[in-house]
Design a protein around this motif. Structure first.
Motif, mmCIF file in Angstrom:
data_model
loop_
_atom_site.group_PDB
_atom_site.id
_atom_site.type_symbol
_atom_site.label_atom_id
_atom_site.label_comp_id
_atom_site.label_asym_id
_atom_site.label_seq_id
_atom_site.Cartn_x
_atom_site.Cartn_y
_atom_site.Cartn_z
ATOM 1 N N PRO A 695 0.790 -1.233 0.000
ATOM 2 C CA PRO A 695 0.000 0.000 0.000
ATOM 3 C C PRO A 695 0.824 1.287 0.000
ATOM 4 C CG PRO A 695 0.141 -0.823 2.227
ATOM 5 C CD PRO A 695 0.847 -1.838 1.354
ATOM 6 N N GLY A 696 2.130 1.192 0.180
ATOM 7 C CA GLY A 696 2.915 2.419 0.285
ATOM 8 C C GLY A 696 2.556 3.174 1.555
ATOM 9 N N ASN A 697 2.843 4.445 1.564
ATOM 10 C CA ASN A 697 2.495 5.268 2.720
ATOM 11 C C ASN A 697 2.393 6.722 2.287
ATOM 12 O OD1 ASN A 697 5.274 6.456 2.852
ATOM 13 N ND2 ASN A 697 5.810 4.360 3.427
ATOM 14 N N LEU A 698 1.781 7.520 3.136
ATOM 15 C CA LEU A 698 1.718 8.956 2.864
ATOM 16 C C LEU A 698 3.073 9.559 3.199
ATOM 17 C CD1 LEU A 698 -1.765 10.238 4.104
ATOM 18 C CD2 LEU A 698 -0.897 10.178 1.770
ATOM 19 N N ARG A 699 3.861 9.817 2.181
ATOM 20 C CA ARG A 699 5.214 10.314 2.398
ATOM 21 C C ARG A 699 5.215 11.790 2.790
ATOM 22 N NH1 ARG A 699 8.402 10.101 -2.562
ATOM 23 N NH2 ARG A 699 10.133 10.684 -1.203
ATOM 24 N N VAL A 700 6.047 12.107 3.748
ATOM 25 C CA VAL A 700 6.325 13.507 4.060
ATOM 26 C C VAL A 700 7.662 13.818 3.404
ATOM 27 C CG1 VAL A 700 6.663 15.212 5.863
ATOM 28 C CG2 VAL A 700 5.096 13.298 6.246
ATOM 29 N N LEU A 701 7.637 14.638 2.370
ATOM 30 C CA LEU A 701 8.860 14.928 1.625
ATOM 31 C C LEU A 701 9.881 15.632 2.522
ATOM 32 C CD1 LEU A 701 7.241 16.117 -1.725
ATOM 33 C CD2 LEU A 701 8.248 13.893 -1.227
ATOM 34 N N PRO A 702 11.152 15.337 2.321
ATOM 35 C CA PRO A 702 12.182 15.935 3.194
ATOM 36 C C PRO A 702 12.113 17.455 3.258
ATOM 37 C CG PRO A 702 13.133 14.206 1.821
ATOM 38 C CD PRO A 702 11.737 14.398 1.342
ATOM 39 N N GLN A 703 11.819 18.092 2.116
ATOM 40 C CA GLN A 703 11.824 19.551 2.098
ATOM 41 C C GLN A 703 10.657 20.175 2.871
ATOM 42 O OE1 GLN A 703 11.536 17.568 -0.576
ATOM 43 N NE2 GLN A 703 10.146 18.376 -2.132
ATOM 44 N N THR A 704 9.639 19.340 3.225
ATOM 45 C CA THR A 704 8.476 19.890 3.941
ATOM 46 C C THR A 704 8.470 19.528 5.423
ATOM 47 O OG1 THR A 704 7.034 17.961 3.570
ATOM 48 C CG2 THR A 704 7.147 19.604 1.809
ATOM 49 N N LYS A 705 9.495 18.833 5.895
ATOM 50 C CA LYS A 705 9.475 18.332 7.270
ATOM 51 C C LYS A 705 9.668 19.418 8.312
ATOM 52 C CE LYS A 705 10.616 13.488 6.513
ATOM 53 N NZ LYS A 705 11.489 12.349 6.882
ATOM 54 N N PHE A 706 9.964 20.643 7.896
ATOM 55 C CA PHE A 706 10.070 21.720 8.884
ATOM 56 C C PHE A 706 8.709 22.003 9.535
ATOM 57 C CE2 PHE A 706 9.205 23.833 4.842
ATOM 58 C CZ PHE A 706 8.238 24.776 5.164
ATOM 59 N N LEU A 707 7.607 21.539 8.888
ATOM 60 C CA LEU A 707 6.278 21.683 9.485
ATOM 61 C C LEU A 707 5.932 20.522 10.410
ATOM 62 C CD1 LEU A 707 4.252 22.937 6.381
ATOM 63 C CD2 LEU A 707 4.929 24.274 8.371
ATOM 64 N N GLY A 708 6.748 19.484 10.413
ATOM 65 C CA GLY A 708 6.475 18.306 11.225
ATOM 66 C C GLY A 708 6.251 17.080 10.350
ATOM 67 N N GLU A 709 5.999 15.956 10.994
ATOM 68 C CA GLU A 709 5.794 14.693 10.281
ATOM 69 C C GLU A 709 4.335 14.572 9.834
ATOM 70 O OE1 GLU A 709 7.902 12.414 9.301
ATOM 71 O OE2 GLU A 709 9.670 13.387 10.146
ATOM 72 N N THR A 711 1.401 16.144 6.436
ATOM 73 C CA THR A 711 1.162 16.926 5.223
ATOM 74 C C THR A 711 -0.099 17.748 5.427
ATOM 75 O OG1 THR A 711 2.140 15.187 3.871
ATOM 76 C CG2 THR A 711 0.795 16.809 2.736
ATOM 77 N N LEU A 712 -0.001 19.066 5.310
ATOM 78 C CA LEU A 712 -1.145 19.940 5.589
ATOM 79 C C LEU A 712 -2.362 19.571 4.762
ATOM 80 C CD1 LEU A 712 0.370 23.544 5.928
ATOM 81 C CD2 LEU A 712 0.226 21.711 7.614
ATOM 82 N N SER A 713 -2.172 19.277 3.472
ATOM 83 C CA SER A 713 -3.312 19.015 2.594
ATOM 84 C C SER A 713 -4.070 17.771 3.016
ATOM 85 C CB SER A 713 -2.832 18.881 1.143
ATOM 86 O OG SER A 713 -1.884 17.843 1.013
ATOM 87 N N GLU A 714 -3.354 16.708 3.437
ATOM 88 C CA GLU A 714 -4.027 15.471 3.833
ATOM 89 C C GLU A 714 -4.727 15.629 5.183
ATOM 90 O OE1 GLU A 714 -4.603 13.012 2.019
ATOM 91 O OE2 GLU A 714 -3.263 13.441 0.345
ATOM 92 N N VAL A 715 -4.137 16.393 6.083
ATOM 93 C CA VAL A 715 -4.797 16.651 7.365
ATOM 94 C C VAL A 715 -6.095 17.410 7.138
ATOM 95 C CG1 VAL A 715 -4.633 17.972 9.519
ATOM 96 C CG2 VAL A 715 -2.705 16.584 8.759
ATOM 97 N N ALA A 716 -6.035 18.469 6.328
ATOM 98 C CA ALA A 716 -7.236 19.259 6.046
ATOM 99 C C ALA A 716 -8.304 18.409 5.366
ATOM 100 C CB ALA A 716 -6.878 20.454 5.170
ATOM 101 N N ARG A 717 -7.880 17.565 4.461
ATOM 102 C CA ARG A 717 -8.836 16.728 3.746
ATOM 103 C C ARG A 717 -9.553 15.760 4.678
ATOM 104 N NH1 ARG A 717 -7.217 12.474 -0.933
ATOM 105 N NH2 ARG A 717 -9.237 12.245 -1.900
ATOM 106 N N ALA A 718 -8.807 15.149 5.606
ATOM 107 C CA ALA A 718 -9.426 14.228 6.560
ATOM 108 C C ALA A 718 -10.404 14.966 7.471
ATOM 109 C CB ALA A 718 -8.348 13.532 7.383
ATOM 110 N N GLN A 719 -10.071 16.197 7.853
ATOM 111 C CA GLN A 719 -10.975 16.967 8.710
ATOM 112 C C GLN A 719 -12.241 17.371 7.955
ATOM 113 O OE1 GLN A 719 -8.166 20.020 9.880
ATOM 114 N NE2 GLN A 719 -7.693 18.986 11.824
ATOM 115 N N ILE A 720 -12.094 17.777 6.712
ATOM 116 C CA ILE A 720 -13.266 18.136 5.908
ATOM 117 C C ILE A 720 -14.137 16.909 5.669
ATOM 118 C CG2 ILE A 720 -14.001 18.923 3.614
ATOM 119 C CD1 ILE A 720 -11.473 20.694 3.600
#
Length: 805
Positions: A695-709, A711-720
């Motif tokens: 199944p793979g996984n939801l990757r957090v790209l290295p360049q975006t990890k300054f926000l934490g482990e 992904t903003l878009s997936e978090v927002a999508r799950a909340q919506i």
């Protein structure tokens, strides 16, 4: 969508004056003598019995529909479209439908709409019925038709607006991001700081680049689709945000991006696909107009219902309700929905969610209005056994956390007297083979060996290799075209005997306008960090330069392109990137703008179909910019082409026959699992089944990890998603991220299920011991674990496991 605008549109005779006294027969003549009428009635009655008896039990349940709601939950290969076509024809005959009181059939794609329209026409001709009692639409075509009929209510006029498909790289998306940044400097600064920040200027610039070109555009793209299709407005997201503890206030950011996007659409006279649905719903809020449409629509039949969104379902429920009814209760609707929740594989790209169709099935089950089409004649017994075991095992394993990927419905073999020719065909050899090659190169070698063996016995067989992503198809295609370069043993006459059709090449071709736009924008403004980064990404994706973190390079364009004697020495990889970019800039000085697309196509080393597509693009732009070939004009036209999704790539191998290019006899088709849905082949090969792929996984790209482990878009999508499902408690950031991972895993297993059920007589599955983690660099192989499903099948069917060829 032009073929979907008119609700009264039919393919042939579109009216019936007096059904009881005048009948249209198959040769187009009419008769009104009582004797002939009785003859035709008797003929029709016998024909209806004949057609009905040719159906499977599940299809007969659909054909028995006599009004009200009905849910049909089908398995792969059950004959959904055939059953719906017969049910539609019988409903037209029974209720004497005509052009002013029609059955409306809706489906997901134009090709599916054309297919079911042809089947209904065929059945109506068999019954000697006029062809005016039905109409077939895509969901968006139906909505646009309603909106355009009443522009004074919808505010929609195609002469004044342009249809766009928003993407993260679309200039509308980029503009709404820039507007949000300008209006929210303190909030933007909070994102830059992330979980930790020491204030170093170079790191600040890098984070700004990542936020502006990756994180925020992706957040806008996913949130706008998810929220809009669920009927949520920007202010709704702001209200939801207040309920959740969140340092970043992700949904508040999303609400601001969404609001900017809507304002831009209105100011630029643009619409997207969701605007069509909203415009239709706005029209139907008018009671008088709504009654006119409800009187014209006898009932609504929906195919592929697992792929519809809440707004689309709302539209269909309004049309399926009687004009006299004041209730929206399910039992008052003439609504038939057919789908397979286990084949819901589009939520990665769209807001579709199988939960809505599952809920509809559960509601209908309480009303005893649920039918199951569980008999399928597509595949041989062993393939069905493997698919059924996979489905039940995944649900039991809880690999997707709290998500249950599948509805518990098993595929059953058809009866001995099934009307389908060669139903449940005999398996070829073992029917199922599970292999563990050493690496990806041996995988291709073993596939070729197996195909050659089968082809010698079945030269008219239909073969397919289903891959998870286009890069895998590109790798296989390269190996087959240059086996010696990869030290692969392939018979010299392999390609002359077996035609190879690379459907993944079409997907790559469709990205050519975007690639050209990125490079031309860079050539026009080489000192723009954003444009430099986009250009480097195109070159990297084409494997022309090393894959690096381009954000670090792009923050100082002048230093990268024209380093001075006091600048730090560049690494060999960065020098290679700079050399390529400077070559392109040199061509910008030497060539007129209208010749740059051809030059860039050669620089990107396009193959012949890609070159043909680039030539078509250049010709289109030339026509649009006649008399004004400035770079600015070319970029405006190209931006419009990319934004409005109006450009079809060239396929120079396409034949003019009606036969599908994907399923020709004696052909090997390379195609993604997503695109394979709805198709089938005699012999199907599923390579590269590593755990990192499925199944793979939801990757957090290295360049975006300054926000934490996360992904903003997936978090927002799950909340919506939680809000649109009516959940009282909206998950916090950590919980939403876990839910997003579970949703991704569930869909990946449904995708594998779809791929397995494409096979008729032979299914070959493999997980090599060594494989790349990223297919951008297939040569970088590492030891990997097999997909959990592969391990489970190997244990359940040990007699089908082959250690070597």
């Amino acid at each position: 969508m032009t073929d979907d605008f008119d609700l009264d549109q039919v393919s042939s005779s579109d009216s019936i004056s007096t059904p009881e006294t005048e009948l249209t027969v198959s040769d187009g003549t009419t008769t009104n003598s009582l004797e002939n009428i009785e003859k035709v009635r008797a003929f029709r009655s016998e024909k209806i019995k004949e057609i009905y008896q040719s159906l499977r039990p599940g299809q007969q349940q659909m054909a028995d529909w006599n009004g009200g709601p009905l849910a049909i939950s089908a398995v792969p290969g059950a004959g959904k479209s055939t059953g719906m076509a017969v049910a539609a024809a019988l409903a037209i005959a029974h209720y004497q439908l005509h052009a002013r009181h029609q059955l409306v059939i809706v489906t997901f794609t134009r090709s599916a709409a054309a297919n079911i329209r042809a089947k209904i026409i065929e059945k109506l001709k068999e019954l000697k019925l006029p062809l005016g009692g039905f109409v077939v639409h895509t969901l968006h075509g139906l909505a646009l038709n309603i909106a355009l009929r009443h522009p004074e209510l919808s505010g929609l006029n195609l002469e004044n607006v342009t249809l766009i498909l928003p993407t993260p790289s679309n200039r509308i998306t980029r503009t709404c991001v820039e507007q949000w940044i300008a209006a929210n400097p303190r909030h933007y600064q909070r994102l830059i700081e992330g979980v930790q920040f020491d204030g170093e200027e170079t790191e600040r610039l890098r984070r700004q680049s990542v936020l502006r070109t990756e994180i925020l555009p992706n957040l806008a793209w996913k949130v706008i689709q998810e929220a809009k299709s669920s009927g949520l407005k920007p202010e709704d997201l702001n209200q939801i945000s207040e309920q959740i503890p969140d340092d970043y206030e992700i949904l508040k950011i999303a609400g601001g991006l969404y609001e900017n996007y809507q304002n831009l659409l209105r100011s630029l006279n643009l619409i997207d696909y969701d605007e069509m649905i909203l415009a239709a719903l706005q029209v139907l809020e008018n009671q008088a107009v709504r009654q006119v449409w409800q009187n014209q629509v006898f009932a609504v039949f929906e195919d592929e219902a697992q792929d519809s969104t809440p707004l689309q379902s709302k539209l269909l429920r309004i049309l399926a309700r009687s004009s006299e009814s004041i209730s929206d209760d399910l039992e008052t609707l003439n609504l038939v929905r057919v789908g397979d929740p286990n084949q819901a594989i589009n939520s990665t790209f769209t807001p579709a969610d199988p939960i809505y169709f599952r809920n509809f099935c559960n509601e209908c089950e309480r009303l005893q209005k649920l039918a199951t089409m569980d008999q399928a004649g597509r595949s041989s017994c062993i393939i069905i056994d493997a698919a059924n075991y996979m489905l039940s095992w995944v649900n039991r394993s809880k690999l997707a956390g709290n998500e249950q990927p599948f509805r518990e419905q098993m595929i059953r073999l058809v009866g001995w007297n099934d009307p389908q020719p060669n139903a449940n065909p005999p398996a070829y050899d073992r029917g199922l083979e599970l292999c563990e090659p050493a690496d990806i190169y041996q995988t291709v070698e073993w596939i070729v060996q197996r195909i050659v063996t089968i082809f010698n016995h079945e030269p008219k067989g239909k073969f397919a290799i289903l891959i998870r992503e286009n890069k895998q198809g590109e790798f296989i295609s390269n190996v087959l075209n240059n086996p010696k370069s990869y030290n692969i043993k392939i018979p010299e006459d392999f390609k002359t005997k077996i035609r190879i059709y690379d459907a993944s090449q079409q997907a790559r071709n469709s990205k050519i306008p975007e690639e050209m736009l990125a490079l031309l924008q860079f050539l026009d403004r080489p000192h723009s960090p954003d444009y430099l980064k986009l250009a480097l990404k195109v070159l990297g994706d084409r494997n022309l330069i090393p894959n690096l973190d381009y954000n670090k390079i792009a923050i100082h364009p002048e230093e990268f392109l024209y380093p001075g004697p006091l600048d730090a020495p560049q690494s060999p990889e960065i020098r290679q990137c700079r050399y390529f970019c400077c070559q392109l800039l040199q061509a910008r000085l030497e060539l007129p703008p209208y010749q740059l697309i051809s030059f860039l196509a050669l620089s990107l080393r396009y193959e012949r179909t890609e070159l043909a597509t680039a030539d078509k693009l250049a010709e289109r732009i030339g026509q649009k910019t006649f008399g004004s070939h400035s770079m600015g004009t070319i970029l405006d036209v190209l931006n419009d082409i990319v934004s409005s999704e109006r450009f079809e790539p060239v396929d120079i191998d396409e034949e003019t026959s009606k036969e599908s290019p994907y399923t020709r006899d004696g052909q090997l088709t390379l195609i993604t699992m997503h695109k394979a849905k709805g198709l089938d082949w005699d012999y199907v090969f599923l390579p590269f089944l590593q755990e990192s792929t499925i199944p793979g996984n939801l990757r957090v790209l290295p360049q975006t990890k300054f926000l934490g482990e996360l992904t903003l878009s997936e978090v927002a999508r799950a909340q919506i998603r939680a809000a649109s499902h009516g959940q009282e408690l909206i998950p916090d950031v950590v919980t939403a991220w876990e839910q997003a991972k579970d949703l991704k895993i569930a869909e990946e297993y449904r995708l594998l299920y779809v791929a397995m059920t494409r096979a008729k007589r032979f299914l070959w599955m493999s997980a090599s011991r060594f494989a790349p983690y990223t297919w951008h660099k297939p040569e970088n192989q590492q030891e990997q674990k097999p997909c959990p499903v592969f391990i489970a099948l190997k244990q359940q069917f040990p007699q089908h496991f082959l250690e070597k060829y």
